[in-house]
Write a protein that holds these residues in place. Sequence first.
Motif, PDB file in Angstrom:
ATOM      1  N   THR A 190     -20.214  -0.443  33.054  1.00 31.82           N
ATOM      2  CA  THR A 190     -20.526  -0.146  34.714  1.00 31.82           C
ATOM      3  C   THR A 190     -19.279  -0.931  35.515  1.00 31.82           C
ATOM      4  N   GLY A 191     -19.131  -2.186  34.975  1.00 29.91           N
ATOM      5  CA  GLY A 191     -18.096  -2.887  35.792  1.00 29.91           C
ATOM      6  C   GLY A 191     -16.746  -2.376  35.712  1.00 29.91           C
ATOM      7  N   LEU A 192     -16.621  -1.985  34.608  1.00 28.30           N
ATOM      8  CA  LEU A 192     -15.039  -1.359  34.390  1.00 28.30           C
ATOM      9  C   LEU A 192     -14.805  -0.073  35.194  1.00 28.30           C
ATOM     10  N   ARG A 193     -15.947   0.571  35.307  1.00 24.47           N
ATOM     11  CA  ARG A 193     -15.957   1.911  36.164  1.00 24.47           C
ATOM     12  C   ARG A 193     -15.757   1.581  37.470  1.00 24.47           C
ATOM     13  N   ASP A 194     -16.720   0.579  38.064  1.00 27.50           N
ATOM     14  CA  ASP A 194     -16.712   0.253  39.281  1.00 27.50           C
ATOM     15  C   ASP A 194     -15.311  -0.220  40.085  1.00 27.50           C
ATOM     16  N   THR A 195     -14.730  -0.938  38.917  1.00 28.67           N
ATOM     17  CA  THR A 195     -13.565  -1.748  39.323  1.00 28.67           C
ATOM     18  C   THR A 195     -12.282  -0.903  39.307  1.00 28.67           C
ATOM     19  N   ALA A 204      -8.782  10.568  27.847  1.00 32.44           N
ATOM     20  CA  ALA A 204     -10.030   9.826  27.199  1.00 32.44           C
ATOM     21  C   ALA A 204     -10.884   9.533  28.088  1.00 32.44           C
ATOM     22  N   PRO A 205     -12.273   9.275  27.624  1.00 31.61           N
ATOM     23  CA  PRO A 205     -13.168   8.345  28.521  1.00 31.61           C
ATOM     24  C   PRO A 205     -13.076   6.946  28.548  1.00 31.61           C
ATOM     25  N   LEU A 206     -13.588   6.500  29.491  1.00 33.08           N
ATOM     26  CA  LEU A 206     -13.508   4.895  29.606  1.00 33.08           C
ATOM     27  C   LEU A 206     -14.413   4.213  28.554  1.00 33.08           C
ATOM     28  N   SER A 207     -15.228   4.641  27.942  1.00 32.96           N
ATOM     29  CA  SER A 207     -16.043   3.980  26.759  1.00 32.96           C
ATOM     30  C   SER A 207     -15.218   4.075  25.496  1.00 32.96           C
ATOM     31  N   LYS A 208     -14.211   4.644  25.287  1.00 35.70           N
ATOM     32  CA  LYS A 208     -13.316   4.568  24.010  1.00 35.70           C
ATOM     33  C   LYS A 208     -12.993   3.345  23.732  1.00 35.70           C
ATOM     34  N   TYR A 209     -12.750   2.313  24.826  1.00 36.88           N
ATOM     35  CA  TYR A 209     -12.322   0.986  24.728  1.00 36.88           C
ATOM     36  C   TYR A 209     -13.205  -0.098  25.303  1.00 36.88           C
ATOM     37  N   LEU A 210     -14.622   0.498  25.375  1.00 37.12           N
ATOM     38  CA  LEU A 210     -15.363  -0.288  25.664  1.00 37.12           C
ATOM     39  C   LEU A 210     -15.585  -1.716  24.756  1.00 37.12           C
ATOM     40  N   CYS A 238     -13.227  -2.976  23.152  1.00 37.77           N
ATOM     41  CA  CYS A 238     -12.033  -3.882  23.097  1.00 37.77           C
ATOM     42  C   CYS A 238     -11.466  -4.722  24.211  1.00 37.77           C
ATOM     43  N   GLN A 239     -10.851  -5.757  23.860  1.00 42.07           N
ATOM     44  CA  GLN A 239     -10.558  -6.647  24.661  1.00 42.07           C
ATOM     45  C   GLN A 239      -9.439  -6.005  25.681  1.00 42.07           C
ATOM     46  N   THR A 240      -9.720  -5.783  27.011  1.00 38.14           N
ATOM     47  CA  THR A 240      -8.907  -5.090  28.147  1.00 38.14           C
ATOM     48  C   THR A 240      -8.462  -5.698  29.184  1.00 38.14           C
ATOM     49  N   ARG A 241      -7.390  -5.396  29.956  1.00 38.66           N
ATOM     50  CA  ARG A 241      -6.985  -5.966  31.287  1.00 38.66           C
ATOM     51  C   ARG A 241      -6.427  -5.099  32.323  1.00 38.66           C
ATOM     52  N   ILE A 242      -7.123  -5.055  33.205  1.00 38.51           N
ATOM     53  CA  ILE A 242      -6.412  -4.186  34.336  1.00 38.51           C
ATOM     54  C   ILE A 242      -5.379  -4.612  35.123  1.00 38.51           C
ATOM     55  N   CYS A 243      -4.288  -3.715  35.184  1.00 42.53           N
ATOM     56  CA  CYS A 243      -3.170  -4.228  36.051  1.00 42.53           C
ATOM     57  C   CYS A 243      -2.973  -3.129  37.287  1.00 42.53           C
ATOM     58  N   ARG A 244      -2.945  -3.611  38.469  1.00 42.61           N
ATOM     59  CA  ARG A 244      -3.075  -2.670  39.682  1.00 42.61           C
ATOM     60  C   ARG A 244      -1.785  -2.940  40.219  1.00 42.61           C
ATOM     61  N   VAL A 258      -3.444  -8.572  38.204  1.00 41.75           N
ATOM     62  CA  VAL A 258      -4.340  -8.477  37.444  1.00 41.75           C
ATOM     63  C   VAL A 258      -5.857  -8.399  38.156  1.00 41.75           C
ATOM     64  N   VAL A 259      -6.403  -7.320  37.649  1.00 41.92           N
ATOM     65  CA  VAL A 259      -7.836  -7.372  38.424  1.00 41.92           C
ATOM     66  C   VAL A 259      -9.135  -7.636  37.018  1.00 41.92           C
ATOM     67  N   LYS A 260      -9.780  -8.498  37.398  1.00 38.84           N
ATOM     68  CA  LYS A 260     -10.803  -8.855  36.572  1.00 38.84           C
ATOM     69  C   LYS A 260     -12.363  -8.356  37.259  1.00 38.84           C
ATOM     70  N   PRO A 261     -12.872  -7.513  36.498  1.00 36.49           N
ATOM     71  CA  PRO A 261     -14.180  -6.876  36.860  1.00 36.49           C
ATOM     72  C   PRO A 261     -15.105  -7.980  37.357  1.00 36.49           C
ATOM     73  N   THR A 262     -15.261  -8.923  36.328  1.00 35.87           N
ATOM     74  CA  THR A 262     -16.381  -9.977  36.812  1.00 35.87           C
ATOM     75  C   THR A 262     -15.991 -10.565  38.011  1.00 35.87           C
ATOM     76  N   LEU A 263     -14.831 -10.915  38.431  1.00 33.42           N
ATOM     77  CA  LEU A 263     -14.401 -11.448  39.764  1.00 33.42           C
ATOM     78  C   LEU A 263     -14.452 -10.633  40.923  1.00 33.42           C
ATOM     79  N   ALA A 264     -13.959  -9.125  40.534  1.00 32.18           N
ATOM     80  CA  ALA A 264     -13.838  -8.314  41.555  1.00 32.18           C
ATOM     81  C   ALA A 264     -15.343  -7.952  42.223  1.00 32.18           C
TER      82      ALA A 264
END
Length: 266
Positions: free
Chosen positions: A30-35, A96-102, A104-110, A225-231
């Motif tokens: 949910t955090g990844l999807r919302d971010t 691919a769906p987002l859950s494919k990498y649920l 895995c260690q990931t990072r969002i670059c915007r 770099v965008v981190k869902p926990t902080l966003a």
Amino acid sequence: MGRMFDLVGRLIAGLQKPANCEPFTPNDLTGLRDTLRPGDVLLVEGKGRISGSIKYLTQSTWSHSALYVGPMAGVATDGEPHVLIEANIDEGVVSAPLSKYLHCQTRICRPVGLSEADCEKVCRYASERIGLGYDFKNVVDLMRYLFPWPVAPRWRRRTIALGSGDAGRIICSSLIAQAFDVVRYPILPKITHVESQTSWRETAEIRHSSLYAPRDFDISPYFMVVKPTLARGFNYKDMHWADLPEVHTGQVTLAPEIEDAIAEVA
């Protein structure tokens, strides 16, 4: 020579194992999807043999990249819409769906400041390439480019044929680099300083897309770099620590470890 490198690339790709990722902190779907927003680049830490080689050669955590384009109409897996476009060894360019990498260690670059119109162009470019094959020769070329040969980088670059030259093949980071090249959004351009008697300025030159690696989006000065926990809003005071009592509605609840210790003493 090109066929030989293509064959070598396929043999190397055959050593790849499915990712078996264990993130430091579990991803919140949910955090990844919302971010995530369209145009964001999702970096992934793979665990296969090729992934390990890419991480070693780039001195980076990231071995794979995917472009987030948002829910795609009519494309879903088990009811979950596909939101990512990527190029992988097994299938080529796919969604691919987002859950494919649920897991895995990931990072969002915007990409900072990317206009809505240009974002649509970037996502459309990637979407239109679904179905292309994977460029196995580019795997070899990228490794040759990144490997620390005892020659100057500019000479090493000239000895590389830059992929198969087949417009129907591509690798993950090249796909995304090409998409951003369409709108002239920089990733890691080559900067040249031009001086004259009256002025001084910088000019940017786009690098060949086949020379990009996933980590380049992480170190690019133009991607944030965008981190869902902080966003989503983070307050360290809300953390629940195992060695400290938890307070609920005026009552103190001891952590399980403390309760066990008290029970043993009693």
